[in-house]
Scaffold this active site. Structure first.
Site, PDB file in Angstrom:
ATOM      1  N   GLU B  49       0.874  -1.179   0.000  1.00  0.00           N
ATOM      2  CA  GLU B  49       0.000   0.000   0.000  1.00  0.00           C
ATOM      3  C   GLU B  49       0.904   1.220   0.000  1.00  0.00           C
ATOM      4  O   GLU B  49       1.742   1.370   0.896  1.00  0.00           O
ATOM      5  CB  GLU B  49      -0.816   0.064   1.295  1.00  0.00           C
ATOM      6  CG  GLU B  49      -2.056  -0.775   1.321  1.00  0.00           C
ATOM      7  CD  GLU B  49      -2.726  -0.647   2.693  1.00  0.00           C
ATOM      8  OE1 GLU B  49      -2.617   0.414   3.341  1.00  0.00           O
ATOM      9  OE2 GLU B  49      -3.335  -1.623   3.131  1.00  0.00           O
ATOM     10  N   ASP B  60      -5.162   9.178  10.537  1.00  0.00           N
ATOM     11  CA  ASP B  60      -3.799   8.690  10.702  1.00  0.00           C
ATOM     12  C   ASP B  60      -3.198   9.091  12.039  1.00  0.00           C
ATOM     13  O   ASP B  60      -3.456  10.180  12.546  1.00  0.00           O
ATOM     14  CB  ASP B  60      -2.910   9.244   9.582  1.00  0.00           C
ATOM     15  CG  ASP B  60      -3.290   8.672   8.234  1.00  0.00           C
ATOM     16  OD1 ASP B  60      -3.572   7.462   8.181  1.00  0.00           O
ATOM     17  OD2 ASP B  60      -3.325   9.427   7.257  1.00  0.00           O
TER      18      ASP B  60
END
Lengths: 419, 273
Positions: B49, B60
């Protein structure tokens, strides 16, 4: 004491069921719900709760009672002869009225939506903890105060730069018992603080997130403006009582857009009333260092859960906003406001930091009012517009949205350096 | 299913193991280092990824946020990430599949059609768009475009989602589905196997789509545990931390790639059944 009867809320501009306001001419959509799947159920819960709350007469009556008696929401609208004189005199420019939400409990317009959101979290969602973010700390202070009164835990995310700028409000927030989390990400201002609050909510989905403005994913823009619009409903009635008619022009400052939404919402369908939103031009729009999202024609982006105009570069990285006013230091504007701008219902102007700072000193000296620096952007632009209009038949309503206590240190320094 | 993912799953099946997926932020700490790291990782990873940096991401951890900042400072832009993947794909010999992971604003600004076209051109096999709501008009456009081009649309499922939401996501999801193991941001907690079991069961009731699991998988032991429950095991934050550690220690591109590659190779061994 006999208090006024507050006009009930009426939905004048509903978004669709996915939370979009759509400009029918361009097809452009504003709002929506762009967020990690983790938070989708939370948002659905808030959305369902909000719908339920707006039909719950006991909840609405209880909230209104608290807003009246605790927040002191029925603040006066005062005519300002001094500002009229500065603009050229009543005979030339008409009458200027100030809606004094700086006189609320906790000294700004923020406690209205903040208290309402916390009251909603407690009574409808049965939440025990509130997560919020803040720029000028007005929202944090108001949310922390509401949490203290209503017995909820409170976690506040604040950018480290803002924390230094408005330390008084931050200190009051701490005294109210909130846990303050300073955010050191990217620009260390409201935007990363808001992202940090959203991330914190993902780790703690049982808490309720309170947005300090009419931003964020659906239903927040709708909910915050609905709660905040009580300010405008009261002001509209007060103006009618004072002058017998609608104001010609309504002026409010616009960062995320909550105080503009609050005061202007009830006039959306009154086409004769001009609505002006004032942004911070910072060091000047051409300098690129500003927070004037709409005045600078910023493109549409997807920021913090909603589709709206956003200050960003051509790769989609969000640009830092620049302004003296922490409460306006934001790189986007709430979706409903962007929609109202797109259909030309709200006209936008921008005031520079320098002009706002000079207005701050003028207000102190000439009117004996200590306004929040945020309010000085609108006062400056309103006076300019009023002078230009030169219409003695007009009544002008300016939203004086906060008190300047937390700006005192910086403004005193400014005064001494510039005089 | 995307052709490269078919190969990836067939390879893993023939070796009686799950697939190992590594996440790194594209161009962290810079273009050349990132290229070398990706080439090195392709030796031990079935899937990589590649994070497309967004400076205002909402899901995040600070570890990934700092990586985003490093990448942006080194000039990361969406088109650069496509170029990076294309160059890496041209140089590697394995069937490693490449997935972009990012936020909708980048794709919106880049242009949805252009993004999909460039995915195709650069050999991207799948896309994850963290904040793309199933019900949004953009999601529909991305779904249609990716499907037409045989690129996987990998949807995220969280422990807070119900079966109706899962059903809605699976309708658009292709090649594999990504389970977020806990309520929180990337790398902030330990992997939650109970959530994984519960969500896998809910997904399995509706579909046979391969299941990937991420969030909180930090060691070979974690990989081992998760690989018993999932078809793909995703590691992210701990790898990104290694990149930070290596570059802070002043390693050259070459040494940094080996330093990270060795760490990932060790993690990836956990997928053997």
């Amino acid at each position: 004491m006999k208090l006024m009867k507050i006009p009930p809320f009426k939905e004048l501009n509903p978004p669709d069921n996915l939370g979009y306001w759509t400009n029918k001419k361009t097809g452009e959509k504003y709002g929506g719900q762009y967020i990690s799947p983790l938070l989708i159920p939370n948002l659905k819960k808030v959305e369902a709760g909000f719908k339920k709350a707006m039909k719950n007469k006991k909840f609405l009556a209880g909230l209104e009672e608290q807003l009246v008696n605790h927040i002191g929401i029925i603040t006066p609208i005062l005519r300002s002869l001094e500002l009229e004189d500065i603009a050229g005199g009543e005979k030339k420019i008409g009458k200027i009225f100030l809606k004094r939400t700086d006189l609320h409990h906790d000294s700004s317009h923020k406690p209205v939506s903040a208290f309402s959101s916390v009251y909603f979290a407690k009574h409808i969602l049965k939440a025990k903890k509130i997560i919020t973010e803040t720029g000028a700390s007005m929202n944090a202070r108001a949310v922390a105060s509401a949490c203290a009164k209503l017995g909820l835990e409170c976690e506040v995310h604040i950018g480290a730069v803002d924390a230094e700028k408005v330390s008084l409000n931050k200190d009051i927030t701490e005294l109210y018992g909130a846990k303050i989390v300073e955010c050191h990400d990217s620009t260390k201002t409201l935007l990363p603080a808001m992202a940090a609050a959203l991330r914190s909510w993902q780790s703690d989905p049982a808490a309720m997130y309170v947005v300090g403005s009419v931003c964020g994913p659906h239903p927040y823009p709708l909910m915050v403006r609905t709660f905040a619009s009580i300010i405008g409903r009261i002001a509209k009635k007060q103006m009618k009582d004072l002058t017998g008619k609608l104001p010609s022009n309504v002026f409010a400052v616009c960062g995320g857009g909550s105080n503009l939404n609050a005061i202007s919402y009830p006039y959306y369908k009154d086409k004769k009333v001009n609505i002006f939103g004032i942004e911070s031009a910072g060091k000047g729009i051409s300098s690129g260092q500003h927070a004037a999202t709409l005045t600078s024609n910023a493109p549409i982006g997807i920021l913090l859960g909603a589709r709206s105009n956003v200050l960003m570069n051509n790769d989609g990285q969000i640009d830092e906003s620049h302004t003296e006013a922490s409460g306006l230091d934001f790189s986007g504007v709430g979706p409903e406001i962007c929609y109202m701008h797109s259909i030309n219902r709200i006209q936008f102007r921008a005031t520079s930091d320098k002009e706002a700072q000079e207005t701050f000193l003028m207000m102190c000296r000439k009117t004996g009012i200590l306004p929040a620096i945020e309010a000085c952007y609108v006062i400056h632009a309103a006076l300019k517009e009023i002078k230009k209009r030169k219409n003695p038949k007009e009544n002008h309503l300016i939203h004086l949205c906060g008190s300047g206590e937390s700006n005192v240190a910086r403004m005193l320094k400014y005064k001494r350096e510039h005089e | 299913m995307n052709k490269n993912f078919q190969k990836v799953f067939a390879n893993a099946k023939s070796e009686n193991r799950s697939c190992f997926v590594a996440f790194v932020t594209g161009m962290d700490p810079d273009y050349e280092s990132s290229k070398k790291i990706l080439i090195e990782l392709s030796k031990s990873c079935d899937v990589i990824e590649v994070g497309v940096s967004f400076n205002t991401s909402t899901s995040d951890s600070s570890i990934i946020m700092s990586a985003n900042d490093r990448a942006i400072k080194s000039g990361a832009r969406t088109e650069k990430i496509f170029q990076l993947i294309k160059e890496v794909k041209n140089e590697i010999t394995s069937d490693t599949a490449f997935v972009t992971m990012g936020y909708l604003n980048q794709i919106h600004v880049y242009g949805i059609d252009r993004y999909i076209k460039d995915c195709k051109k650069s050999g991207v096999d799948g896309c994850i768009v963290v904040d793309s709501n199933n019900e949004s008009p953009e999601d529909e456009l991305i779904f249609k475009g990716l499907t037409k081009n045989d690129i996987a649309f990998i949807k995220l499922i969280a422990p807070t989602n119900d079966s109706a939401y899962i059903k809605q996501s699976l309708k658009k999801c292709s090649s594999w589905v990504y389970i977020i193991s806990y309520a929180g941001v990337t790398g902030s907690k330990d992997v939650n196997l109970d959530n994984v079991k519960k969500l896998s069961k809910m997904i399995r009731k509706q579909s046979k789509i391969p299941i990937g699991v991420g969030f909180g998988i930090k060691s070979q032991d974690d990989v081992k545990k998760v690989s018993k429950l999932a078809d793909l095991v995703v590691c992210g934050s701990s790898i990104v931390n290694k990149i930070k550690e290596g570059s802070q220690n002043g390693l050259s591109n070459h040494d940094l790639a080996h330093f990270v590659g060795e760490y990932v190779n060790n993690l990836s061994k956990g997928v053997k059944h």
